[in-house]
Design an enzyme around this catalytic site. Sequence first.
Site, PDB file in Angstrom:
ATOM      1  CB  CYS A 133     -50.835  96.267  19.793  1.00 15.28           C
ATOM      2  SG  CYS A 133     -49.892  97.703  19.286  1.00 15.28           S
TER       3      CYS A 133
ATOM      4  CD1 TRP B 218     -55.472  96.946  13.938  1.00 17.30           C
ATOM      5  CD2 TRP B 218     -55.573  95.009  15.060  1.00 17.30           C
ATOM      6  NE1 TRP B 218     -54.216  96.669  14.413  1.00 17.30           N
ATOM      7  CE2 TRP B 218     -54.247  95.484  15.103  1.00 17.30           C
ATOM      8  CE3 TRP B 218     -55.868  93.796  15.702  1.00 17.30           C
ATOM      9  CZ2 TRP B 218     -53.218  94.815  15.763  1.00 17.30           C
ATOM     10  CZ3 TRP B 218     -54.844  93.117  16.352  1.00 17.30           C
ATOM     11  CH2 TRP B 218     -53.546  93.623  16.380  1.00 17.30           C
TER      12      TRP B 218
ATOM     13  NE  ARG C  33     -49.606  98.989   7.742  1.00 18.07           N
ATOM     14  CZ  ARG C  33     -49.679  98.264   6.613  1.00 18.07           C
ATOM     15  NH1 ARG C  33     -49.046  98.642   5.534  1.00 18.07           N
ATOM     16  NH2 ARG C  33     -50.384  97.160   6.591  1.00 18.07           N
ATOM     17  CB  VAL C  34     -56.222 100.776   9.796  1.00 20.52           C
ATOM     18  CG1 VAL C  34     -57.253 100.631  10.892  1.00 20.52           C
ATOM     19  CG2 VAL C  34     -56.765 101.602   8.632  1.00 20.52           C
ATOM     20  CB  THR C  35     -51.696 101.619  13.689  1.00 20.84           C
ATOM     21  OG1 THR C  35     -51.802 103.046  13.742  1.00 20.84           O
ATOM     22  CG2 THR C  35     -50.862 101.232  12.473  1.00 20.84           C
ATOM     23  CB  VAL C  36     -54.404  99.565  18.041  1.00 20.48           C
ATOM     24  CG1 VAL C  36     -55.844  99.317  17.686  1.00 20.48           C
ATOM     25  CG2 VAL C  36     -53.540  98.338  17.806  1.00 20.48           C
TER      26      VAL C  36
ATOM     27  CD  GLU D 287     -46.119 107.473  17.863  1.00 21.86           C
ATOM     28  OE1 GLU D 287     -46.279 106.929  16.754  1.00 21.86           O
ATOM     29  OE2 GLU D 287     -45.449 106.947  18.775  1.00 21.86           O
ATOM     30  CB  SER D 288     -48.250 104.329  21.687  1.00 23.52           C
ATOM     31  OG  SER D 288     -46.978 104.060  21.147  1.00 23.52           O
TER      32      SER D 288
ATOM     33  CE1 TYR E 249     -44.892  94.052  15.178  1.00 27.39           C
ATOM     34  CE2 TYR E 249     -43.695  94.988  17.034  1.00 27.39           C
ATOM     35  CZ  TYR E 249     -44.849  94.443  16.506  1.00 27.39           C
ATOM     36  OH  TYR E 249     -45.961  94.275  17.293  1.00 27.39           O
TER      37      TYR E 249
HETATM   38  N1  GSH Z   1     -46.418 104.401  15.937  1.00 26.84           N
HETATM   39  C1  GSH Z   1     -47.532 103.680  16.351  1.00 26.84           C
HETATM   40  C2  GSH Z   1     -47.414 102.233  15.902  1.00 26.84           C
HETATM   41  C3  GSH Z   1     -48.650 101.457  16.187  1.00 26.84           C
HETATM   42  C4  GSH Z   1     -48.677 100.122  15.431  1.00 26.84           C
HETATM   43  O1  GSH Z   1     -47.894  99.895  14.509  1.00 26.84           O
HETATM   44  N2  GSH Z   1     -49.610  99.221  15.817  1.00 26.84           N
HETATM   45  C5  GSH Z   1     -49.727  97.942  15.153  1.00 26.84           C
HETATM   46  C6  GSH Z   1     -50.131  96.843  16.094  1.00 26.84           C
HETATM   47  S1  GSH Z   1     -48.833  96.209  17.073  1.00 26.84           S
HETATM   48  C7  GSH Z   1     -50.836  97.989  14.124  1.00 26.84           C
HETATM   49  O2  GSH Z   1     -51.941  98.383  14.450  1.00 26.84           O
HETATM   50  N3  GSH Z   1     -50.541  97.550  12.909  1.00 26.84           N
HETATM   51  C8  GSH Z   1     -51.490  97.432  11.856  1.00 26.84           C
HETATM   52  C9  GSH Z   1     -50.877  97.740  10.515  1.00 26.84           C
HETATM   53  O3  GSH Z   1     -49.709  98.135  10.455  1.00 26.84           O
HETATM   54  O4  GSH Z   1     -51.582  97.582   9.543  1.00 26.84           O
HETATM   55  C10 GSH Z   1     -47.641 103.816  17.850  1.00 26.84           C
HETATM   56  O5  GSH Z   1     -46.653 103.599  18.569  1.00 26.84           O
HETATM   57  O6  GSH Z   1     -48.710 104.161  18.316  1.00 26.84           O
END
Ligand code: GSH
Length: 328
Positions: free
Chosen positions: A63, A96, A129-132, A147-148, A198
Amino acid sequence: MGLLVEGKWVDRWYDTEKTGGRFVRSEAGFRNWVTADGSPGPSGEGGFEAQRGRYHLFVSYACPWAHRTLIFRKLCGLEEMIGLSVVHPFMGDEGWTFEPGPKVVGDPIGDAKRLHQVYTRAKSDFTGRVTVPILWDRERGTIVNNESSELIRMFDGPFRQLAGGAFAERPSMYPEALREEIDAVNARVYDAINNGVYKAGFATTQDAYEEAVDELFVALDEMEARLSKQRYLVGEQVTEADWRLFTTLARFDHVYFHHFKCAKRRIRDYPNLFNYLKELYQVPGVAETTHFDHIAEHYYTSHETINPHRILPRLPDPGLDAPHDRGA
Ligand SMILES: N[C@@H](CCC(=O)N[C@@H](CS)C(=O)NCC(=O)O)C(=O)O
């Protein structure tokens, strides 16, 4: 691919029906800040003081947003201070996961099998959403922030001061005097490039795709022109603006060019951008945070709507170890 709705996992692809085929990224849900004394930051609540060993970072090596935090964890001397978990590169119906695989590092705190379990541990009725990336607080048992763009400022701020020595003394990557210009560059790079790839890749209509890809290459041309006049995006020193562009550039020829159809030009066809990419990649520590195996596996195998047979292409070496001419 899916999301949490009131704490329950729902398997669902991005909905682009209401937006004319356009991919719209949702806002991150946890926005508290770690500060030197635990006072509240620009958003969220207080009570998160910078301390050694208290916080844990969850990332994907694939990511680009998580990659920002890995770079800052490295360059700010935080590896001993902030633990790390790494998800499996394949993101399927369960999102994930921590399925065993090369370089996967499980969850030492709650032994989660799926990343969504980390979210529901923080908030049992979480919707989103479950994000990293995620920064977890062991003391309060919750997510501080996911939030990165905010995490890298905390890493370069109170955490770097805690790391001490040469780390504490080196200039900030978001210096006061350059903030206005950095913010402006970040806004352009985020919308047209970081998120632009994206928007091109996840577009579900020809118009939405063309709109995103055309804007992406206009913005890349702008950055190429900027780098023909100065060493870095904002002035003569590396700032957060450079690292935010870097994580997208590093993935570009390897995945976005093919998989997301960002195919007008490769980064290696831009003399300044390619040399700049090599220079940043060769900053000590940065190559170790860049994992092309996870990057390729994640993108080519996780997006069934784009690559239904999950064929992993044979790809050339990214070539980022080769000499660059930026110092010349
Ligand atoms: N705004 C977030 C975006 C993070 C993000 O979208 N991560 C993606 C991976 S590249 C993710 O985990 N996506 C999973 C999903 O959307 O379900 C950040 O910059 O931290």
